[in-house]
Scaffold this active site. Sequence first.
Site, PDB file in Angstrom:
ATOM      1  NE  ARG A  70      -3.740   2.131   2.561  1.00  0.00           N
ATOM      2  CZ  ARG A  70      -3.910   2.876   3.652  1.00  0.00           C
ATOM      3  NH1 ARG A  70      -3.227   2.601   4.761  1.00  0.00           N
ATOM      4  NH2 ARG A  70      -4.737   3.887   3.655  1.00  0.00           N
ATOM      5  CG  HIS A  74      -1.239   5.354  -0.429  1.00  0.00           C
ATOM      6  ND1 HIS A  74      -2.013   6.090   0.441  1.00  0.00           N
ATOM      7  CD2 HIS A  74      -2.006   4.294  -0.788  1.00  0.00           C
ATOM      8  CE1 HIS A  74      -3.195   5.496   0.607  1.00  0.00           C
ATOM      9  NE2 HIS A  74      -3.199   4.400  -0.128  1.00  0.00           N
ATOM     10  CG  ASN A 102      -0.819   9.111   2.374  1.00  0.00           C
ATOM     11  OD1 ASN A 102      -1.272   8.115   1.806  1.00  0.00           O
ATOM     12  ND2 ASN A 102      -0.230  10.106   1.718  1.00  0.00           N
ATOM     13  CG  HIS A 200      -8.393  -3.677  -1.699  1.00  0.00           C
ATOM     14  ND1 HIS A 200      -9.437  -2.847  -2.041  1.00  0.00           N
ATOM     15  CD2 HIS A 200      -7.332  -2.855  -1.474  1.00  0.00           C
ATOM     16  CE1 HIS A 200      -9.036  -1.593  -2.029  1.00  0.00           C
ATOM     17  NE2 HIS A 200      -7.762  -1.570  -1.689  1.00  0.00           N
TER      18      HIS A 200
END
Length: 335
Positions: A70, A74, A102, A200
């Site tokens: 992740r 990001h 975040n 996910h």
Amino acid sequence: MAVSHYGGNIAGAVAVLIGVVALASMTVSTEAQLQLGFYAKSCPKAEDIVRKLVERHIPSVPSLAAALLRLHFHDCFVRGCDASVLLNSTSSTQAEKTAAPNLSLRGFSFIDTVKAAVEAECPGTVSCADVLALVARDSVVVTGGPTWKVPTGRRDGLVSIASEALNGLPAPTSNFSSLQKTFSDLELDVKDLVLLSGAHTIGVAHCSTISNRLYNFTGVGDQDPTLDSAYAANLKAKKCKTQNDSTTLLEMDPGSRNTFDLSYYSYVLKRRGLFQSDSALATDSAALSTIKGLLAGTLENFYAEFALSMEKMGKINVTTGSTGEIRKQCAVVNS
């Protein structure tokens, strides 16, 4: 997982067009400078150092694999894959890591540990952006997930701005058109959207991220009608028991949160995707067709397709050549 828009007259449109062409040219040229084994001569042990640290640490905390993946997402979705997400705020600028999307990011200290080890071997040679890209891949592999090619040669950016993360990252409340635009702006297509959402299949989320879906979807105390009612009832009874729960963790892929498999897509088709952005995948015919194709295929096929999308994502607006820098510490620019 946000939308930008343009307005203005003909002159403005021409300026935008010129900017798009310039950006496209820059993207092509910088991608070309990434290469497998970029550090083969300058720091031949770099990738082995990264891999061995991952192999030593991640098996004892497998949930960190999802967090590191992740973190890589990001980073790449804001300013490209330049490690800007790792920078701390300064006296004049709030950094990306302080933006709301975040605040739940983890893994910064592990990245710092890996960077320090590589820096001890080859000072000022291997970028934080490459360390992050390699760690994300190796962490997924060591937990039994897919592998993908990670060409290196990225350099680290010098700027990190919270508002860019807030506006540029896809939100969990996004509908399909918003998701598609965010991905398209980064030259990722619907197939990439579906495949990257497949990440996910591992990891967790907080109840607060789906509170509105369960308790106040349109502001009148209602529930999101696109969420399976039995699943929602179970979440409210056993997990997110109050609307203000900000601490309880939920499995993104119930029953196999540490296993990189296809079950996430089965949940999406059953209207049990945790986020609105998950549910949104089933509202588009092309995305739905891709999901059904993945479920009809093998796990090996999913891994191969996921790898291709990860390779595309890892090349988004990379900084190479003499631009940017090789940070000595990932959280601060060099003095």
